[in-house]
Design a protein around this motif. Sequence first.
Motif, short mmCIF file in Angstrom:
data_model
loop_
_atom_site.label_atom_id
_atom_site.label_comp_id
_atom_site.label_asym_id
_atom_site.label_seq_id
_atom_site.Cartn_x
_atom_site.Cartn_y
_atom_site.Cartn_z
N LEU A 157 44.09 33.86 45.89
CA LEU A 157 44.88 32.64 46.00
C LEU A 157 44.10 31.43 45.48
CD1 LEU A 157 46.65 33.05 49.47
CD2 LEU A 157 47.74 32.91 47.24
N SER A 158 42.81 31.39 45.74
CA SER A 158 41.97 30.29 45.27
C SER A 158 41.89 30.29 43.74
CB SER A 158 40.57 30.44 45.89
OG SER A 158 39.71 29.48 45.34
N LYS A 185 45.21 29.19 42.42
CA LYS A 185 45.38 27.74 42.57
C LYS A 185 44.63 27.00 41.45
CE LYS A 185 43.25 24.72 45.19
NZ LYS A 185 42.21 24.15 45.49
N LEU A 204 41.88 40.33 53.66
CA LEU A 204 42.23 38.92 53.84
C LEU A 204 41.33 38.04 52.97
CD1 LEU A 204 44.17 37.13 55.44
CD2 LEU A 204 42.38 36.88 57.17
N GLU A 205 40.04 38.37 52.92
CA GLU A 205 39.09 37.62 52.08
C GLU A 205 39.47 37.75 50.60
OE1 GLU A 205 34.82 37.98 52.54
OE2 GLU A 205 35.10 38.11 54.72
N ASN A 206 39.81 38.97 50.19
CA ASN A 206 40.22 39.20 48.79
C ASN A 206 41.49 38.39 48.47
OD1 ASN A 206 38.15 40.91 48.09
ND2 ASN A 206 39.29 42.79 48.55
N LEU A 207 42.41 38.38 49.43
CA LEU A 207 43.65 37.64 49.24
C LEU A 207 43.37 36.14 49.12
CD1 LEU A 207 46.70 38.13 49.07
CD2 LEU A 207 46.83 37.75 51.53
N VAL A 208 42.51 35.61 49.97
CA VAL A 208 42.13 34.20 49.93
C VAL A 208 41.45 33.88 48.60
CG1 VAL A 208 40.59 32.45 50.95
CG2 VAL A 208 42.01 33.87 52.44
N LEU A 209 40.58 34.77 48.16
CA LEU A 209 39.87 34.59 46.89
C LEU A 209 40.87 34.58 45.73
CD1 LEU A 209 36.96 34.38 45.74
CD2 LEU A 209 37.08 36.84 45.33
N GLU A 242 39.86 42.44 57.40
CA GLU A 242 39.19 41.17 57.10
C GLU A 242 38.86 41.08 55.62
OE1 GLU A 242 35.79 39.94 59.44
OE2 GLU A 242 36.81 40.62 61.27
#
Length: 134
Positions: free
Chosen positions: A18-19, A22, A11-16, A8
């Motif tokens: 990606l954000s 972006k 996944l949070e690090n990856l989302v961060l 998890e």
Amino acid sequence: QTAGQSGEQELENLVLKLSVLKDFLSSIEKKALKALQEMSSAAPATPPQPLSRKAKSIPVQTFEVKLDITLGDLTKIGKSQKYTLSVDVEGGKLVVLKKQKDSQEDWNTFTHDKIRQLIKSQRVQNKLGIVFEK
């Protein structure tokens, strides 16, 4: 459960990431768009190349001249006739125009490749000799 928690977190690090990526891409896009707008608005201020070359063009020069009589023309001795000499440097042409009676005109056009030599007189300041091909 530690394996699930670490998954998890990844996944949070990856989302961060990606954000952040972006936002970074969006900022680059805005900068590129702004630079493009500045370039297009500055373009009309500088004239295109052919226009600036045209501004430097050499205008056709026209002179009132008298033709000097050479030995070959001794049969034509009479009043010295006034001629108009037009010099088109860019077009490479020399036009000798003689106004005749009844407002008729008689002219000879010489192209630059037919002119062999220009000779400025040493004795008379405003005399110029032109040697043609023939």
